[in-house]
Each structure stands twice: as C-alpha cells, then as structure tokens.
Design a protein around this motif. Sequence first.
Motif, short mmCIF file in Angstrom:
data_model
loop_
_atom_site.label_atom_id
_atom_site.label_comp_id
_atom_site.label_asym_id
_atom_site.label_seq_id
_atom_site.Cartn_x
_atom_site.Cartn_y
_atom_site.Cartn_z
N UNK A 48 0.83 -1.20 0.00
CA UNK A 48 0.00 0.00 0.00
C UNK A 48 0.86 1.25 0.00
N UNK A 49 1.90 1.24 0.86
CA UNK A 49 2.82 2.38 0.92
C UNK A 49 3.53 2.56 -0.41
N UNK A 50 3.93 1.43 -1.01
CA UNK A 50 4.63 1.48 -2.28
C UNK A 50 3.74 2.09 -3.36
N UNK A 51 2.45 1.71 -3.33
CA UNK A 51 1.52 2.26 -4.31
C UNK A 51 1.27 3.74 -4.10
N UNK A 52 1.45 4.19 -2.84
CA UNK A 52 1.20 5.59 -2.53
C UNK A 52 2.39 6.48 -2.83
N UNK A 53 3.59 5.89 -3.06
CA UNK A 53 4.76 6.68 -3.35
C UNK A 53 4.55 7.47 -4.65
N UNK A 54 4.78 8.73 -4.55
CA UNK A 54 4.60 9.60 -5.71
C UNK A 54 5.88 9.60 -6.53
N UNK A 55 6.09 8.54 -7.29
CA UNK A 55 7.34 8.39 -8.05
C UNK A 55 7.32 9.38 -9.22
N UNK A 56 8.30 10.29 -9.27
CA UNK A 56 8.30 11.29 -10.35
C UNK A 56 8.61 10.67 -11.70
N UNK A 57 8.04 11.18 -12.76
CA UNK A 57 8.33 10.64 -14.10
C UNK A 57 9.74 11.03 -14.54
N UNK A 58 10.37 10.17 -15.31
CA UNK A 58 11.68 10.46 -15.86
C UNK A 58 11.49 11.25 -17.15
N UNK A 59 11.74 12.56 -17.09
CA UNK A 59 11.56 13.41 -18.26
C UNK A 59 12.66 13.12 -19.28
N UNK A 60 12.25 12.81 -20.49
CA UNK A 60 13.21 12.46 -21.53
C UNK A 60 12.75 13.06 -22.86
N UNK A 106 23.64 4.84 -16.78
CA UNK A 106 23.39 6.07 -16.02
C UNK A 106 22.49 5.84 -14.81
N UNK A 107 22.25 4.59 -14.46
CA UNK A 107 21.29 4.28 -13.39
C UNK A 107 21.72 4.90 -12.06
N UNK A 108 22.97 4.70 -11.66
CA UNK A 108 23.44 5.23 -10.37
C UNK A 108 23.50 6.75 -10.39
N UNK A 109 23.83 7.32 -11.55
CA UNK A 109 23.83 8.78 -11.67
C UNK A 109 22.43 9.34 -11.45
N UNK A 110 21.44 8.76 -12.11
CA UNK A 110 20.07 9.23 -11.96
C UNK A 110 19.58 9.03 -10.53
N UNK A 111 19.97 7.93 -9.91
CA UNK A 111 19.57 7.70 -8.51
C UNK A 111 20.12 8.81 -7.61
N UNK A 112 21.39 9.18 -7.79
CA UNK A 112 21.98 10.25 -6.99
C UNK A 112 21.27 11.58 -7.26
N UNK A 113 20.96 11.84 -8.52
CA UNK A 113 20.26 13.09 -8.85
C UNK A 113 18.90 13.15 -8.18
N UNK A 114 18.16 12.03 -8.20
CA UNK A 114 16.87 11.99 -7.51
C UNK A 114 17.06 12.25 -6.01
N UNK A 115 18.10 11.70 -5.42
CA UNK A 115 18.34 11.93 -4.00
C UNK A 115 18.63 13.40 -3.71
N UNK A 116 19.42 14.02 -4.58
CA UNK A 116 19.76 15.43 -4.38
C UNK A 116 18.54 16.34 -4.53
N UNK A 122 23.49 3.93 -23.97
CA UNK A 122 23.14 4.46 -22.65
C UNK A 122 21.96 3.68 -22.10
N UNK A 123 21.83 3.72 -20.79
CA UNK A 123 20.74 2.97 -20.17
C UNK A 123 20.44 3.55 -18.79
N UNK A 124 19.16 3.59 -18.44
CA UNK A 124 18.72 3.97 -17.10
C UNK A 124 17.67 2.95 -16.66
N UNK A 125 17.99 2.13 -15.68
CA UNK A 125 17.05 1.14 -15.17
C UNK A 125 16.31 1.73 -13.97
#
Length: 402
Positions: free
Chosen positions: A35-47, A109-119, A141-144
Amino acid sequence: MLFRSGCNMRSLLRKRLVLFITLMSVIFIVYHIRKTSNQLDIPPLKKSYVNKGKNILLGPFTSKTYRHHSEHSVTFATHTSMKNFYKLQTIMLVWKSPISVTIWAHGDLTRLVELIYMLTESCSGVHHLSISVLIPADQPHDVDVTSLDWHTILQPDSSVCGQRSLHNRFYQLRAADTKQNYNGNGVPYPNNRLRNYALRNVITAYSLTGDIDLLPSLNMDQLLADYIHGEPPGRKHALVIPVFESQQSQTSQWTVGRLIHQWQEGRVRQFYVETCPQCQGPTQYQNWIKKNSEAKMGDPITRTPLVYKPGWEPFVVLQTASHPKFDERFEQFGYNRMSMLCELHMTEFKFYALSHVFLVHDGFKTEEGFHADKDRELKRNEKLYLEFQQELIRRLGTSRRC
C-alpha cells in the motif's frame, strides 16, 4: 486419560492461535508495504530528443526549494562530465543559492540518476538544484528506473542527505568513469551546449556561469545578493569575478584573508598565468589584491572599471535576461567561453571587477596537465573563432573588434 487429552487439545489450540496471529501479522506487513509502495509519488523520468535528434535530454530534475529565492539571488550555472560531478558537493557547501548544472554522460546512467533523484527529492529542502543530463544519442546508454531504491529516495531517513552519505555516492560515480578530462574516446565534449542548457533552467534575475572545478569564496552568493540589492547593475554590466589557482588541496573555506596570505607566499596565483596569461590578465590581479588588502572587515563590495582586451575570458555575473547564448559550434578545448565574452564586448557591455568575491581552481594549470589533443583542438577552434568574429561584425554592424 481424559485430563491428558484435554491438555493436549488446549496446547494444540494455543499453537494454532500463535500460528494464526503470526500469519496475519505477515499479511498485514506485506499489505502495508504494498500500500505504501503504491502511494509513493514516483516522479516521471523526463526524456526528450534535442539538438535535431543528436542528443537526448533527461530532466531537468529540480528540487522543491529551487524557486524560493529573492530577485537579487544569483544562480551558479555550470556543466560537468559524470567523472567530475563529484566536485558539485564542494560547491554546495559554500553556495547556498540556486545551482543549475548540466551533465554530459552516456553508458549505464542508473546510479547517476539515482543520486540526482536523492539530491533533488530526498534532499530537496537542503540543496537548491536544477540538474539535467545531456546524452549523445549515437552512444549506448541505459537507465534502469525499476532498480532504483525509491523508498530511500522518497522516504529517506536522516542519514541520506548527510555529507558522508552523499560523498560516497559521488565518488562511486567518479570511480566508474576512468576517462581523462576532455578525452571522450571520440565523443567531443560540448561545453557551450551544456552551458546553454544550464542557463535555460535559471530562474533568478542574475547568473554566474562557472566551471565545475571552480570553487566560490565563502559567502560569495550572499555578498553578491547584498551588492545587487544595494546597487543593481545596469543591463549591460558584466561583473567580473577574479579567478585564482591554488597549489594546495581544495578547501571550502576560502576567505579574502586566506587568499591574500597564500598569494604572498606564492601558493596562490592568477588563473592560467602560466599557460595563457592574456586569458585573465586584464582583470588586473595586483590591483585587486592591493585594494582588498586595504579593505576593512565588513566593508561592502566595491567595483572597479576594467578595459576589455583581445583574448580575455573572465567569469562574469550577468543579468540572466541579457546573457548571450554560448555558440555551440565550439566543442572540446579553446575559445568556447572567449566567444561569449567577445560578443559582450561587441554589444558594448561594460566590465567591472568586484572586490571581496573570487573563485579558486584546485591546482596550478600547467602544460603537462592538458590532454593529448589540446593543441589540435585549439587550432580548430581558433579558426572558428575568427569566423565567429566576422559573423558578429556583419550582424551587429560594429567597428569593434575582439
């Protein structure tokens, strides 16, 4: 026998009750997590595809506090490779106003994007950032996104935004990119294009376009805001920030007193003084040092008129609305920033050196420190620079020259 049978029955019932309670607890926990996972407001990856499909743009990723600044704030606009992205952390220690950065990257670029989301998500109340990633479309390139730790990103504990935690993530990215600066294995570094994307995301009235390896002096952003509030620069005023290079390891505590002391000891000197003295020479460093040595603590910023000379490429604070675009034909090394400064001169901007504030490069610039193709790139961009000047003369109808 009847007594023993009754005891066994009660024992069996108790075991079944414990098992039932345990099972219900597990079901409740799994349900709550889902339920919590479904409630997470995961932002879209703008591309998006940009530059006629030659590049892919991710972002901008923007922290919630990025827009909450006064009209006198100055945004530090910068660019970097994934390898040098770690230098942003030191800048964030001293520049509390907005920072807009564009990263040139490809590969995983997965770890890069993860750090950017954290920042920009986890630490959105700590750092005022707008971050974009520019990718050469013809490179793998790839972002998982599915592998990102969204619970840590969107529901972090207090340690996530700590300096040590961020430091470790920054340096993991640095270790993953082994290429030397400007050595992209045939993929040219488009510094001016990256600068333009960083400027595109600036929303403050003033901006300073600096390189990722230049550290602002202590409280520089606040001193600039106070100066602009008290004496707003004209639309065609370029406020020159002197740049020094330091022999010692980088520190985030650069004060005027510390700088002057190390200048006198020879451990700090004019930026590029050994490899390109004309690039910064017109900033008149000796005069700047003398005036700041005579200033008293708490004195406000003062400005000193400077005269433009060919080959000069200072770092300047400009009104964002009047900031010319950087010419994106310039890539790799040489003349890229100089072309924008030439355009300022051609369009009759006035240059002023500001006291009390400065930038510091970590390490002395020497010929041995450049990449192998530097001279070839310099010749190519010198030819382009001469063509660029002629285009400006025809377009502006001016008698000025760079």
